[in-house]
Scaffold this motif. Structure first.
Motif, PDB file in Angstrom:
ATOM      1  N   GLU A   1       6.524   5.271  -7.448  1.00 52.29           N
ATOM      2  CA  GLU A   1       5.567   5.473  -8.487  1.00 52.29           C
ATOM      3  C   GLU A   1       4.227   4.748  -8.326  1.00 52.29           C
ATOM      4  N   ASP A   2       4.488   3.582  -8.340  1.00 50.41           N
ATOM      5  CA  ASP A   2       2.947   2.745  -8.198  1.00 50.41           C
ATOM      6  C   ASP A   2       3.579   1.380  -7.603  1.00 50.41           C
ATOM      7  N   ARG A   3       2.577   0.545  -7.377  1.00 55.31           N
ATOM      8  CA  ARG A   3       2.720  -0.775  -7.147  1.00 55.31           C
ATOM      9  C   ARG A   3       1.408  -1.713  -7.493  1.00 55.31           C
ATOM     10  N   ALA A   4       1.593  -2.873  -7.490  1.00 56.06           N
ATOM     11  CA  ALA A   4       0.391  -3.835  -7.808  1.00 56.06           C
ATOM     12  C   ALA A   4       0.701  -5.099  -6.926  1.00 56.06           C
ATOM     13  N   ASP A   5      -0.645  -5.569  -6.513  1.00 58.88           N
ATOM     14  CA  ASP A   5      -0.583  -6.788  -5.831  1.00 58.88           C
ATOM     15  C   ASP A   5      -1.252  -7.804  -6.807  1.00 58.88           C
TER      16      ASP A   5
ATOM     17  N   ILE B   1       6.527  -3.553  -7.561  1.00 62.68           N
ATOM     18  CA  ILE B   1       6.623  -2.125  -7.041  1.00 62.68           C
ATOM     19  C   ILE B   1       7.411  -1.354  -8.299  1.00 62.68           C
ATOM     20  N   LYS B   2       6.898  -0.114  -8.692  1.00 60.96           N
ATOM     21  CA  LYS B   2       7.613   0.654  -9.601  1.00 60.96           C
ATOM     22  C   LYS B   2       8.253   1.892  -8.938  1.00 60.96           C
ATOM     23  N   THR B   3       9.576   2.122  -9.120  1.00 58.03           N
ATOM     24  CA  THR B   3      10.254   3.095  -8.501  1.00 58.03           C
ATOM     25  C   THR B   3      10.925   4.062  -9.453  1.00 58.03           C
TER      26      THR B   3
ATOM     27  N   LYS C   1       1.118  -1.170  -0.104  1.00 60.85           N
ATOM     28  CA  LYS C   1      -0.063   0.050   0.118  1.00 60.85           C
ATOM     29  C   LYS C   1       0.906   1.272   0.074  1.00 60.85           C
ATOM     30  N   ILE C   2       0.415   2.166  -0.642  1.00 63.21           N
ATOM     31  CA  ILE C   2       1.237   3.419  -0.657  1.00 63.21           C
ATOM     32  C   ILE C   2       0.333   4.588   0.125  1.00 63.21           C
ATOM     33  N   GLU C   3       1.222   5.340   0.946  1.00 59.73           N
ATOM     34  CA  GLU C   3       0.390   6.307   1.806  1.00 59.73           C
ATOM     35  C   GLU C   3       1.320   7.439   1.765  1.00 59.73           C
ATOM     36  N   SER C   4       0.944   8.656   1.480  1.00 55.11           N
ATOM     37  CA  SER C   4       1.757   9.734   1.498  1.00 55.11           C
ATOM     38  C   SER C   4       3.090   9.492   0.734  1.00 55.11           C
ATOM     39  N   GLY C   5       3.255   8.703  -0.253  1.00 51.64           N
ATOM     40  CA  GLY C   5       4.508   8.675  -0.866  1.00 51.64           C
ATOM     41  C   GLY C   5       5.410   7.514  -0.218  1.00 51.64           C
ATOM     42  N   GLN C   6       4.846   6.791   0.647  1.00 50.83           N
ATOM     43  CA  GLN C   6       5.495   6.004   1.393  1.00 50.83           C
ATOM     44  C   GLN C   6       5.055   4.352   1.115  1.00 50.83           C
ATOM     45  N   LEU C   7       5.795   3.613   0.751  1.00 52.85           N
ATOM     46  CA  LEU C   7       5.424   1.934   0.502  1.00 52.85           C
ATOM     47  C   LEU C   7       5.321   0.976   1.774  1.00 52.85           C
ATOM     48  N   TYR C   8       4.137   0.687   2.060  1.00 54.47           N
ATOM     49  CA  TYR C   8       3.978  -0.241   3.122  1.00 54.47           C
ATOM     50  C   TYR C   8       3.907  -1.670   2.637  1.00 54.47           C
ATOM     51  N   LEU C   9       4.567  -2.575   3.292  1.00 50.96           N
ATOM     52  CA  LEU C   9       4.298  -4.082   2.944  1.00 50.96           C
ATOM     53  C   LEU C   9       3.902  -4.786   3.954  1.00 50.96           C
ATOM     54  N   HIS C  10       2.916  -5.690   3.800  1.00 50.54           N
ATOM     55  CA  HIS C  10       2.413  -6.546   4.864  1.00 50.54           C
ATOM     56  C   HIS C  10       2.775  -7.766   4.698  1.00 50.54           C
ATOM     57  N   ILE C  11       3.336  -8.479   5.887  1.00 56.47           N
ATOM     58  CA  ILE C  11       4.024  -9.707   6.150  1.00 56.47           C
ATOM     59  C   ILE C  11       3.276 -10.402   6.816  1.00 56.47           C
ATOM     60  N   PRO C  12       2.469 -11.509   6.022  1.00 54.34           N
ATOM     61  CA  PRO C  12       1.755 -12.364   6.952  1.00 54.34           C
ATOM     62  C   PRO C  12       2.483 -13.526   7.653  1.00 54.34           C
TER      63      PRO C  12
ATOM     64  N   GLU D   1      -0.972 -13.570 -28.668  1.00 55.61           N
ATOM     65  CA  GLU D   1      -0.998 -12.346 -28.966  1.00 55.61           C
ATOM     66  C   GLU D   1      -1.957 -11.453 -28.444  1.00 55.61           C
ATOM     67  N   VAL D   2      -1.559 -10.224 -28.194  1.00 51.32           N
ATOM     68  CA  VAL D   2      -2.405  -9.411 -27.281  1.00 51.32           C
ATOM     69  C   VAL D   2      -2.421  -8.208 -27.741  1.00 51.32           C
ATOM     70  N   ASP D   3      -3.497  -7.235 -27.354  1.00 50.75           N
ATOM     71  CA  ASP D   3      -3.815  -5.946 -28.115  1.00 50.75           C
ATOM     72  C   ASP D   3      -3.131  -4.836 -27.065  1.00 50.75           C
ATOM     73  N   THR D   4      -3.171  -5.255 -25.711  1.00 56.61           N
ATOM     74  CA  THR D   4      -2.471  -4.259 -24.690  1.00 56.61           C
ATOM     75  C   THR D   4      -1.855  -5.041 -23.896  1.00 56.61           C
ATOM     76  N   LEU D   5      -1.022  -4.261 -23.021  1.00 55.87           N
ATOM     77  CA  LEU D   5      -0.148  -4.949 -22.102  1.00 55.87           C
ATOM     78  C   LEU D   5       0.313  -4.026 -21.049  1.00 55.87           C
ATOM     79  N   ASN D   6      -0.394  -4.237 -19.946  1.00 53.23           N
ATOM     80  CA  ASN D   6       0.220  -3.033 -19.145  1.00 53.23           C
ATOM     81  C   ASN D   6       1.520  -3.268 -18.164  1.00 53.23           C
ATOM     82  N   ASP D   7       1.607  -2.295 -17.215  1.00 52.78           N
ATOM     83  CA  ASP D   7       3.075  -2.234 -16.745  1.00 52.78           C
ATOM     84  C   ASP D   7       3.288  -3.469 -15.985  1.00 52.78           C
ATOM     85  N   TRP D   8       2.465  -3.929 -15.396  1.00 55.25           N
ATOM     86  CA  TRP D   8       2.449  -5.230 -14.343  1.00 55.25           C
ATOM     87  C   TRP D   8       2.599  -6.344 -15.216  1.00 55.25           C
TER      88      TRP D   8
END
Length: 796
Positions: free
Chosen positions: A189-193, A200-202, A71-82, A319-326
């Motif tokens: 910049e962003d992140r995805a689960d 994580i994109k930096t 999760k990103i909050e105020s520009g900080q990246l937090y990681l949850h460790i189960p 073959e795909v028409d789009t391919l996102n960053d993740w």
């Protein structure tokens, strides 16, 4: 619940492992997806990628409860460790602009109020530890320590802030890795689960070539599967080992796994079965549509090889028409991408080349993913084909080539990189084994190709002659019989109940096929070319001299075609480029013949009854090669050195590229390693005075003008003779400073120096004799300059 915006994975992608979601969470995911149907369209476009669970006590949003979440909050990246994954091995990767993945296997542990990120030495399924930082005594290395976030504490796991670690710390990913960071230019910049993965994109501020830049860098945490059953590395087969360069080069079989995909038969006891999960590649949308069928064909050219290993439809290309960053930068898909530097000024006509980039589970050698980057320019593909095959294929006699020919060349390129994606190395597979007289035989070429493996740097068939009538489709390099053989050994499965000892015996029996089928043999890359089975950029046969003679005939035809190719051009760029590449190919052909001199037939098999690992090439063949080089390399024809168009591209003899290649050949012929191979022949093989005879024959050929009436030496040959004299004087005066055996590889022995001194003394005597006989001989100044150089012998 607040649904955070994310672009989901392409619906046709994500063939990764989905074992991480228990049934109850899949039910919850489906419920959430139903709820999302009521969200406005603008929110649907940024739907969450994974299960989103609202913790019952804290109200903190957690994705993928059985794996890491972010999760990103105020520009900080937090990681949850189960808590459930503490101590579990996770793959951590880094990917920058070079498309290369750097990776470590790491674990999270807890100590009081801290989370520790550690890298442990890895237990290989081969039954041995893979050390950290090449230090056998180091069991683990602490990469980072994170305080646990008290505000986000919950009973199911821990929250940590990893922002500073990603943006401000340099991790030693590989020996020698380094970077100068500028944290004030860095941010998350962003992140995805995603299922079993957090990406994580930096933007990472760093110093490059004196400039401060913010470069996109992707980090990924990935849930590794259970280790698969490995296949033990064998130096006689051309597969990468689990860690390079531990065992991938050399002639020893350490305890290591080869790199390969985890292919399992769906129907275990069938001879041929579809796999449980095929090897899947996704074509990036930026690949032009006109070439996509050829890209797909390059991958699918390997289907017969996998059928030999027992797998039907083992390869899938989507073959795909789009391919996102993740999807592009995650580990769940293997992407075939188009080079990013095409048409960029300064990138050069070769682009950045093509490559296959693998991510490996070091525990078993399993390939997790393998991206194929097609960076080779179309111009370079066309040039390479033109200088070899234009006289044999009319389609190649006009630029640009027609689409069908360019497509074939793309297919060849993809097929080569696909071999790397399956775990095969570059190298020399079965070279110096194909019969020379088959290179113009259409039936042979249809069945066997002109080279045994697509992994050889043989390029295209420039030995066939126009009168052979070889179809143009058989000139391009293709997946060959040795590729089928290699894949069978690496990927074949065994039926239930086959004991491990019997499996090992069967695999060893396949390796022993090399005893009777020489084109199955593999030779690793060497620091020196020790025989014609280890040369590159030329088509190898069992008769390098005859092959080169045929190649030179086609090369002459290519040079004659160059003026017509130049017509209509506004500058000389194409003419110069193709002529330069033709000269380079000429050098490669000469170097192939040189490899016979002091060369060996190589068969890396330690206990074969009839063959040693290194069998010296017959001396008569070696002498034939020396004579060929002396005539064709040091007295090249005018069609090569002074073509009809030379005045269009040169205003003087500088730069003289032909001479530069000739001087390199002189140094090749005098390499200390070659001298030592001749010494070896004398001492061990019983060929007395072989080195002495070689040096005598070489010097006589280079100074043939001493036997002419006039003694006239052409300017280029004067340079060659001076190169020879200077090299021998330098070798004789060379002083050894390190007496460790393995560090003396580039040193000349005292025995060789003595024979070289004898040759120079004989040369001085011959020149003195000619000068005394003919005071006004041609090239008088050159001969006196040679004498001045040789006067140094009096000081030795």
């Amino acid at each position: 619940m607040v649904v955070e915006a994310r672009v989901g994975p392409c619906p046709r992608l994500g063939r990764g492992r989905h074992r991480f979601l228990p049934t109850k969470f899949r039910i919850m995911r489906n419920f959430i997806l139903i709820c999302l149907c009521s969200i406005p369209v603008f929110a649907i476009a940024r739907s969450p990628m994974l299960d989103t669970v609202l913790h019952e006590n804290t109200g903190v949003e957690v994705r993928n409860k059985d794996f890491l979440s972010s999760k990103i909050e105020s520009g900080q990246l937090y990681l949850h460790i189960p808590k459930s994954i503490l101590g579990t091995t996770i793959l951590w990767t880094r990917k920058g602009l070079d498309n290369q993945y750097l990776y470590k296997q790491v674990v999270f542990t807890v100590s009081r109020d801290q989370i520790i990120l550690e890298e442990h030495r890895i237990w290989s399924e081969m039954g041995i530890w893979i050390p950290l930082e090449e230090d056998a005594s180091l069991k683990k290395n602490v990469l980072a320590i994170f305080p646990i976030s008290n505000e986000r504490r919950d009973t199911g796991g821990y929250w940590i802030d990893i922002t500073g670690f990603l943006l401000e710390k340099t991790v030693m990913w590989t020996p020698g890795f380094g970077e100068t960071l500028y944290p004030n230019l860095s941010y998350i910049e962003d992140r995805a689960d995603m299922e079993g993965q957090v990406i994580i994109k930096t933007l990472r501020g760093m110093l490059k070539k004196g400039n401060r830049l913010s470069e996109p860098v992707y980090y990924s945490f990935y849930a590794l599967p259970d280790p698969m059953k490995p296949r033990r590395f064998d130096y006689r087969m051309g597969f990468f080992s689990d860690r390079i360069p531990d065992f991938s080069y050399g002639t020893k079989n350490g305890k290591a796994s080869i790199q390969r995909w985890h292919l399992e038969k769906k129907h275990k006891n069938q001879n041929i079965s579809v796999p449980v999960r095929p090897i899947t590649f996704v074509m990036s949308p930026e690949i032009p549509k006109r070439w996509r069928s050829y890209v797909k064909a390059g991958i699918e050219a390997w289907q017969p090889a996998f059928e030999s290993a027992g797998f039907k439809d083992a390869l899938v290309v989507e073959e795909v028409d789009t391919l996102n960053d993740w999807d592009r930068n995650g580990l769940q898909n293997s992407i075939i991408s188009w080079g990013t530097v095409r048409h960029v000024r300064g990138s050069g006509d070769r682009g950045r080349g093509s490559s296959a980039i693998r991510v490996i589970d070091l525990r078993s050698g399993e390939i997790i993913k393998s991206d194929i980057v097609l960076g080779t320019s179309l111009q370079n593909l066309m040039d390479d084909y033109f200088i070899r095959c234009a006289p044999l294929d009319k389609r190649a006699q006009k630029f640009p080539f027609p689409d069908d020919l360019i497509g074939e060349l793309i297919q060849y390129l993809v097929a080569h990189e696909a071999g790397h994606a399956f775990g095969l190395m570059d190298g020399n597979y079965g070279e110096y084994s194909y019969p020379f007289d088959r290179m113009g035989d259409g039936q042979w070429l249809q069945a066997m190709g002109h080279t045994p493996s697509i992994m050889n740097y043989a390029r295209h068939n420039n030995i066939a002659q126009p009168e052979d009538g070889v179809p143009a489709s058989l000139l391009v390099q293709k997946v060959g019989p040795t590729d089928v053989y290699s894949i069978k050994w690496a990927y074949m499965e065994f039926m239930d109940g086959v004991l491990p000892e019997a499996q090992d015996d069967e695999l060893m029996e396949i390796i022993h096929w090399q005893d009777s089928v020489p084109w199955y043999r593999y030779i690793q890359g060497q620091n020196e070319i020790i025989g014609p089975g280890a040369t590159d950029e030329v088509v190898e046969t069992d008769n390098p001299v005859k092959s080169t003679e045929m190649a030179l005939k086609n090369m002459k035809r290519v040079v004659e075609l160059l003026p017509s190719i130049h017509k209509g051009q506004k500058d000389n760029a194409r003419l110069e480029r193709l002529y330069d590449k033709t000269l380079e190919l000429w050098y490669r052909q000469m170097r192939q013949v040189v490899s016979i001199v002091g060369g060996y037939d190589i068969y890396l098999h330690p206990f074969h009854e009839k063959h040693g690992m290194y069998t010296p090439i017959d001396l008569e063949q070696q002498y034939e090669a020396i004579d060929f080089v002396l005539v064709n390399a040091f007295c090249p024809p005018d069609w090569l050195t002074y073509p009809s168009f030379v005045s269009r591209i040169n205003h003087s003899t500088y730069p003289d590229k032909v001479l530069a290649y000739q001087q390199r050949l002189v140094l090749e012929l005098l390499r200390p390693q070659r001298m030592k191979r001749f010494e070896h022949l004398e001492k061990i093989r019983g060929n007395e005075e072989t080195l002495k005879e070689y040096l005598k024959r070489l010097q006589s050929g280079l100074f043939k003008e001493l036997r002419d009436d006039k003694g006239k030496v052409e300017p280029r040959n004067q340079e060659i003779q001076m190169t020879y004299i200077n090299r021998l004087i330098w070798a004789i005066q060379q002083e050894s400073e390190d007496f460790s055996a393995h560090k003396k590889v580039a040193d000349y022995t005292a025995y060789t120096k003595g024979l070289m001194l004898e040759r120079l003394m004989a040369l001085k005597k011959d020149i003195e004799k000619r000068l005394s006989q003919r005071k006004t001989m041609d090239s008088l100044g050159h001969w006196k300059l040679c004498m001045a150089k040789l006067d140094v012998l009096s000081e030795i």
